[in-house]
Design a protein around this motif. Sequence first.
Motif: not given
Length: 212
Positions: A25-30, A69-74, A162-167, A184-186
Amino acid sequence: MTARTLPWLVGVAALGLLGAGAAWYGFSQNEVNLAGAGECRASQPVAESLKPLARGELAAVGVSNAPKPPPDIAFLGPAGQTKSLADFKGKTILVNLWATWCVPCRQEMPALDKLQAELGAQDFEVVAINVDTRNPEKPKTWLQENGIRHLAYYADPGGKLLQTLQKSGHVVGLPTTFVVDEAGCEIALLKGPAEWASDEAYTFVRTALGRP
């Protein structure tokens, strides 16, 4: 290995049990983040100015070579309302993930509270998000009992954040902290604890804000 590092490594091992499939998932997110990096080009000068300041108490901070942009988290806000990082656009935020079962998290909370007290304003906020998934009143009680007065209470009792940010590769243990600028940029990420009430931390945050 320092006394501060050892309990964090224990937390890394515990959270690692939840990380199956995260690498793929990390590669996809990158790839997704690379697609959004263009809109964050204006944040590059700020990131460059922070690189020489990642030293001393902040030596482990990784400043981004390409803000994105950081991951989309709620998560939940102080009134129980659903929040996202996009709600803070226009303000630089230092996002910290913590839990009452995490020893180094508890150790750095007073410093984060002091950082908010010293530098918190319309252009900056420490967004400390609790990730306890049992007994939602426990974190609030702990903050009150330990004199944490300046941090607004954000939480994700459902554990999805937490799961989203682990991935995405942001989290390998707790605490984890990352900085998102006003666009809004990390621009920076720290996997582990730091002394957020130190001179190095104040200089780092002031520079991110463009304050003298």
